[in-house]
Design a protein around this motif. Structure first.
Motif, PDB file in Angstrom:
ATOM      1  N   ASN A  54       0.867  -1.172   0.000  1.00 29.52           N
ATOM      2  CA  ASN A  54       0.000   0.000   0.000  1.00 29.52           C
ATOM      3  C   ASN A  54       0.906   1.226   0.000  1.00 29.52           C
ATOM      4  O   ASN A  54       1.880   1.276   0.761  1.00 29.52           O
ATOM      5  N   TYR A  56       0.949   5.459   0.321  1.00 23.65           N
ATOM      6  CA  TYR A  56       0.164   6.571   0.855  1.00 23.65           C
ATOM      7  C   TYR A  56       0.840   7.896   0.566  1.00 23.65           C
ATOM      8  O   TYR A  56       2.070   8.002   0.558  1.00 23.65           O
ATOM      9  N   TYR A  57       0.008   8.924   0.372  1.00 24.02           N
ATOM     10  CA  TYR A  57       0.473  10.307   0.433  1.00 24.02           C
ATOM     11  C   TYR A  57       0.517  10.702   1.904  1.00 24.02           C
ATOM     12  O   TYR A  57      -0.408  10.370   2.663  1.00 24.02           O
ATOM     13  N   ASN A  58       1.536  11.421   2.308  1.00 25.44           N
ATOM     14  CA  ASN A  58       1.598  12.059   3.628  1.00 25.44           C
ATOM     15  C   ASN A  58       1.614  13.561   3.370  1.00 25.44           C
ATOM     16  O   ASN A  58       2.362  14.035   2.527  1.00 25.44           O
ATOM     17  N   LYS A 113      -2.941  11.234   5.894  1.00 24.84           N
ATOM     18  CA  LYS A 113      -2.392  10.047   5.248  1.00 24.84           C
ATOM     19  C   LYS A 113      -3.482   9.522   4.324  1.00 24.84           C
ATOM     20  O   LYS A 113      -4.511   9.042   4.781  1.00 24.84           O
ATOM     21  N   LEU A 115      -4.564   7.073   1.067  1.00 21.59           N
ATOM     22  CA  LEU A 115      -4.194   5.909   0.276  1.00 21.59           C
ATOM     23  C   LEU A 115      -4.046   6.312  -1.188  1.00 21.59           C
ATOM     24  O   LEU A 115      -4.948   6.903  -1.779  1.00 21.59           O
ATOM     25  N   ARG A 118      -3.548   0.697  -3.462  1.00 24.93           N
ATOM     26  CA  ARG A 118      -3.833  -0.426  -2.551  1.00 24.93           C
ATOM     27  C   ARG A 118      -3.396  -1.737  -3.196  1.00 24.93           C
ATOM     28  O   ARG A 118      -3.678  -1.988  -4.359  1.00 24.93           O
TER      29      ARG A 118
END
Length: 158
Positions: A54, A56-58, A113, A115, A118
């Motif tokens: 997975n 993710y953008y932070n 955070k 997604l 996935r």
């Protein structure tokens, strides 16, 4: 100074929860002014291409951010530099009707955070680079303080 300390405390809290993370990195945006030409890149190593990940953008923004959303374009490249994917994503930072901020907040700073992908399977082990560019009409985009990515091994499905 209080914002900076609060941001560090929030970052410590958020980073302590990513037990499956194989990569996590942030880039600070100078003075909270994200210019279109500033497209942070994040290079990470994938050792096991047999498992899904997975991604993710932070994101960290201040409450003074002027929009409820943020458009970003992401570019995924393999270690030869070949672009494997590019895509425009919309991140919802605040409720469009109420203006209530999403994410985890401390003072006027909010961490998010989102997604991005996935159960993504990388084609082979190696180095990959994710580049992120803001795609809003404002240049510079104000009150975005940092952007980054997290790559985690996906939890096994049952």
């Amino acid at each position: 100074m209080k914002q900076w300390i609060a941001g560090l405390m929030l970052l410590a809290l958020v980073t302590s929860c990513d037990t499956n993370a194989v990569y996590k990195e942030y880039t600070d945006i100078d003075e909270g002014k994200w210019f279109i030409k500033n497209a942070p890149s994040f290079t990470f190593q994938i050792d096991d291409a047999t498992v899904p990940y997975n991604i993710y953008y932070n994101l960290r923004n201040s409450l003074s951010y002027g929009y409820y959303n943020l458009y970003l374009t992401r570019y995924l490249r393999d270690e030869s530099g070949k672009e494997m994917e590019s895509r425009l994503d919309e991140l919802i930072l605040m409720d469009p009707k109420t203006g209530k901020p999403n994410g985890d907040g401390l003072g006027d700073l909010f961490d998010h955070k989102f997604l991005m992908k996935r159960n993504y399977r990388f084609p082979k082990p190696g180095k990959y680079t994710m580049q992120i560019r803001q795609y809003m009409r404002q240049d510079p985009l104000l009150n975005i303080l940092s952007v980054g990515i997290t790559v985690e091994k996906a939890a096994p499905t049952r």
